[in-house]
Design an enzyme around this catalytic site. Structure first.
Site, PDB file in Angstrom:
ATOM      1  N   GLU A 115      20.292  50.377  28.074  1.00 30.71           N
ATOM      2  CA  GLU A 115      21.360  50.164  27.100  1.00 30.71           C
ATOM      3  C   GLU A 115      22.334  51.336  27.059  1.00 30.71           C
ATOM      4  O   GLU A 115      23.550  51.144  26.909  1.00 30.71           O
ATOM      5  CB  GLU A 115      20.772  49.918  25.703  1.00 30.71           C
ATOM      6  CG  GLU A 115      19.877  48.700  25.593  1.00 30.71           C
ATOM      7  CD  GLU A 115      20.619  47.378  25.750  1.00 30.71           C
ATOM      8  OE1 GLU A 115      21.863  47.390  25.759  1.00 30.71           O
ATOM      9  OE2 GLU A 115      19.945  46.330  25.848  1.00 30.71           O
ATOM     10  N   ASP A 256      18.263  39.118  35.124  1.00 29.36           N
ATOM     11  CA  ASP A 256      19.648  38.673  35.252  1.00 29.36           C
ATOM     12  C   ASP A 256      20.625  39.677  35.868  1.00 29.36           C
ATOM     13  O   ASP A 256      21.241  39.426  36.918  1.00 29.36           O
ATOM     14  CB  ASP A 256      20.168  38.202  33.889  1.00 29.36           C
ATOM     15  CG  ASP A 256      19.840  39.154  32.742  1.00 29.36           C
ATOM     16  OD1 ASP A 256      19.306  40.245  32.983  1.00 29.36           O
ATOM     17  OD2 ASP A 256      20.141  38.799  31.579  1.00 29.36           O
ATOM     18  N   GLU A 349      18.281  30.965  22.236  1.00 26.94           N
ATOM     19  CA  GLU A 349      17.736  31.894  23.226  1.00 26.94           C
ATOM     20  C   GLU A 349      16.954  31.144  24.306  1.00 26.94           C
ATOM     21  O   GLU A 349      17.091  31.436  25.483  1.00 26.94           O
ATOM     22  CB  GLU A 349      16.837  32.928  22.535  1.00 26.94           C
ATOM     23  CG  GLU A 349      17.576  33.884  21.624  1.00 26.94           C
ATOM     24  CD  GLU A 349      18.411  34.915  22.359  1.00 26.94           C
ATOM     25  OE1 GLU A 349      19.318  34.534  23.126  1.00 26.94           O
ATOM     26  OE2 GLU A 349      18.167  36.113  22.163  1.00 26.94           O
ATOM     27  N   GLU A 370      27.659  35.371  27.249  1.00 26.24           N
ATOM     28  CA  GLU A 370      27.530  34.900  28.630  1.00 26.24           C
ATOM     29  C   GLU A 370      28.263  33.584  28.906  1.00 26.24           C
ATOM     30  O   GLU A 370      28.844  33.404  29.986  1.00 26.24           O
ATOM     31  CB  GLU A 370      26.052  34.773  28.997  1.00 26.24           C
ATOM     32  CG  GLU A 370      25.345  36.098  29.253  1.00 26.24           C
ATOM     33  CD  GLU A 370      25.017  36.856  27.977  1.00 26.24           C
ATOM     34  OE1 GLU A 370      24.750  38.067  28.050  1.00 26.24           O
ATOM     35  OE2 GLU A 370      25.027  36.228  26.887  1.00 26.24           O
ATOM     36  N   THR A 473      27.999  44.814  33.049  1.00 28.59           N
ATOM     37  CA  THR A 473      27.300  43.744  32.341  1.00 28.59           C
ATOM     38  C   THR A 473      27.510  43.792  30.833  1.00 28.59           C
ATOM     39  O   THR A 473      27.057  42.914  30.120  1.00 28.59           O
ATOM     40  CB  THR A 473      25.798  43.771  32.689  1.00 28.59           C
ATOM     41  OG1 THR A 473      25.208  42.511  32.363  1.00 28.59           O
ATOM     42  CG2 THR A 473      25.081  44.902  31.949  1.00 28.59           C
TER      43      THR A 473
END
Length: 571
Positions: A115, A256, A349, A370, A473
């Site tokens: 993160e 991902d 989710e 996304e 991302t």
């Protein structure tokens, strides 16, 4: 049967006509949606400043703040380049100065390596690259030097300690003052290993310090070497032993952005090996993970399905497919994901594909970006107006349900629309940015190499702002051209060099097209004729897409496309 076929064709024609008619937007309507997104961002941003700063994130139900990922005033960092994208240069400059005065990475706190990289390092690099256009005072050697770049490098050095393992794969946590905690688990997720090359590669190219890019490449190679016999990876691994501890493979949570960074790192750095890695993964994903137009979870060793679920995080995949020329496949999957949104108003989710329902206890929607990300990418590639409709529906759902008195909040249960008490920083970094760019046709982010700005550095001349931005991302855009500014160049006439660099930058913008058209990737195509109807003109029955030839649908107006061909270029 003949009468049934007639009714099917009539229904198909009516469905297509109505869908096409509803999908068209005037320029004024598109601009109005853009401004609604701007207001959504501004309301949330001001809510954070007024009620949560200097904490990491806003709690929109109680209108207070909370630290989540390291006490960085994280929302402020994550939102910084969104301010620039939306043209709020005054606030960008104010906040940049504030962060330079207040950010301190010498603290005794444990932080997530993943993160911190995508949000802090990525956010500061992107802000540094945008700072020149905002009027922020930059050095004469920009973009190779600058205070925001210095901050990004400081943060990256703090998390670099995590890469000191037997395999070169990083731990998941570091202490900013003391390094990896003594009791830190060696187990981390695949994405936590493979999501550094965009930020670390950019940092190395700008600063000249290769240690960052080398560390990221070593971690990627370590994952590549540990594929199963059928070519898949699991979702958790020990960074010390190199053994897989969770063997479910898929394209969603825990994996991902590993796949994402093989493509984006390859394009950003001109590294064809990374693109080749992705191409090999693509083959086995098509073989084992893809089922119809959905992607499931499988055993990485056997390829057997272990969980027939769609995760909201997987909605990034169609956007990634658009970057490698798989437009039709991308649109089919995106159509499925959009149907889930229409069913529930949001993406849960976890969603059970077989039973078409939300998976128990995984029914939240934390304002994830996304779906908007893929919609924006595919609209840039196709200009299909139905994608604008998708973006509009996302915007309206969030406006209607998630707004509170001081911001926008996560959805705790998509079935009942019960609210949670958290506004993740990525709502301002990603969700609002992608929706804004979808409706902002003339944003400089969308440039395709036709113009740019010549910059003189200590290393020579380069061209920036020509387009070809790569988003990390966390949706922090990186200008591809800037990476050519900080490497030593041979002595040359300044004008001649400027034109040469500009030409090379345009070549890089077409790197994807050349890759897609090479012999070993002859299955990819980058030019799509308007004679093939836009995706929204195909009949959908229970999620299955029928081509116009199969159902003999009525012809649509000939002016359905602005141009006779649509060339897919790097978004």
């Amino acid at each position: 049967m003949e009468k049934k076929g007639m009714w099917l064709r009539l229904f198909a024609s009516l469905f297509i006509f109505l869908t096409y008619s509803e999908s068209l937007f005037s320029n004024d309507e598109i601009i109005s949606y853009r401004e609604r997104v701007r207001k959504m961002f501004q309301f949330s941003y001001e809510g954070y400043l007024n009620h949560a700063y200097p904490y990491d994130e806003l709690q929109p139900l109680t209108c207070d703040g909370v630290d989540t990922w390291g006490s960085y005033s994280l929302t402020l960092i994550d939102a910084l380049d969104t301010l620039a994208v939306m043209g709020n240069y005054t606030e960008f400059n104010r906040v940049s100065g504030l962060l330079l005065d207040t950010l301190d990475f010498d603290e005794d706190i444990n932080v997530s390596v993943f993160e911190t990289n995508i949000r802090v390092v990525g956010g500061l690099i992107s802000a540094h690259l945008m700072s020149r256009d905002t009027g922020f005072q930059v050095s004469d050697n920009w973009p190779c030097e600058g205070p925001l770049l210095d901050l990004a490098e400081q943060a990256a050095k703090k998390i670099l300690a995590a890469f000191d393992t037997k395999t070169g794969m990083p731990y998941g946590t570091v202490n900013l003052m003391y390094g990896v905690p003594k009791d830190e688990t060696p187990v981390t997720c695949t994405a936590g290993v493979g999501t550094f090359i965009v930020e670390f590669g950019t940092l190395s190219r700008l600063t000249g310090n290769s240690i960052f890019e080398n560390a990221a490449i070593k971690a990627l190679e370590a994952l590549w070497d540990r594929r199963s016999e059928i070519g898949l990876v699991g979702n958790h691994i020990s960074v010390q032993s190199g053994k897989w501890t969770a063997i479910d493979g898929g394209i969603g949570a825990g994996i991902d952005s590993y796949f994402e960074y093989l493509v984006k790192g390859g394009l950003l750095l001109g590294n064809s090996r990374l693109l080749d890695m992705f191409h090999e993964y693509e083959k086995v994903i098509e073989t084992f993970i893809k089922k119809d137009d959905w992607y499931m979870w499988v055993n990485m060793n056997k390829g057997t399905v272990t969980a027939p679920v769609f995760q909201s995080l997987e909605a990034f995949w169609p956007g990634l497919q658009s970057m490698v020329g798989k437009i039709d496949d991308a649109m089919k999957s995106l159509h499925n994901y959009y149907q889930v949104w229409q069913q529930l108003g949001f993406l849960p989710e976890f969603y059970n594909i077989i039973h078409s329902k939300v998976v128990d206890k995984r029914y939240g929607y934390p304002l994830r970006p996304e779906l908007a990300e893929s919609i924006m990418y595919l609209y840039r590639a196709t200009k299909d107006p139905f994608l604008l409709r998708m973006g509009r529906d996302m915007l309206e759902s969030i406006e209607k349900v998630a707004k509170t008195s001081c911001g926008y909040t996560s959805i705790k249960d998509v079935r009942t629309h019960k609210l949670d008490n958290r506004m993740e920083s990525f709502f301002l970094s990603e969700t609002t940015k992608y929706l804004y760019l979808l409706f902002d046709e003339d944003n400089k982010i969308h440039r395709t190499g036709g113009s740019g700005d010549v910059v003189q550095t200590n290393h020579g001349t380069c061209v920036v702002n020509a387009g070809g931005y790569i988003f990390n991302t966390e949706a922090h855009p990186i200008d591809i051209g800037a990476l050519d500014c900080c490497k030593k160049q041979p002595a040359q006439d300044e004008i001649e060099l400027a034109f040469k660099v500009f030409k090379n930058n345009k070549k890089r913008l077409h790197f994807l097209e050349q890759y897609a058209n090479s012999d070993k990737h002859d299955s990819l195509s980058t030019v799509y004729n308007c004679s093939a109807r836009p995706f929204h003109s195909r009949l959908s029955i229970l999620g299955e897409m029928f081509e116009e030839e199969e159902i003999k649908i009525a012809k649509l107006p000939q002016n359905i496309c602005e141009d006779s061909t649509v060339t897919v270029t790097q978004p």
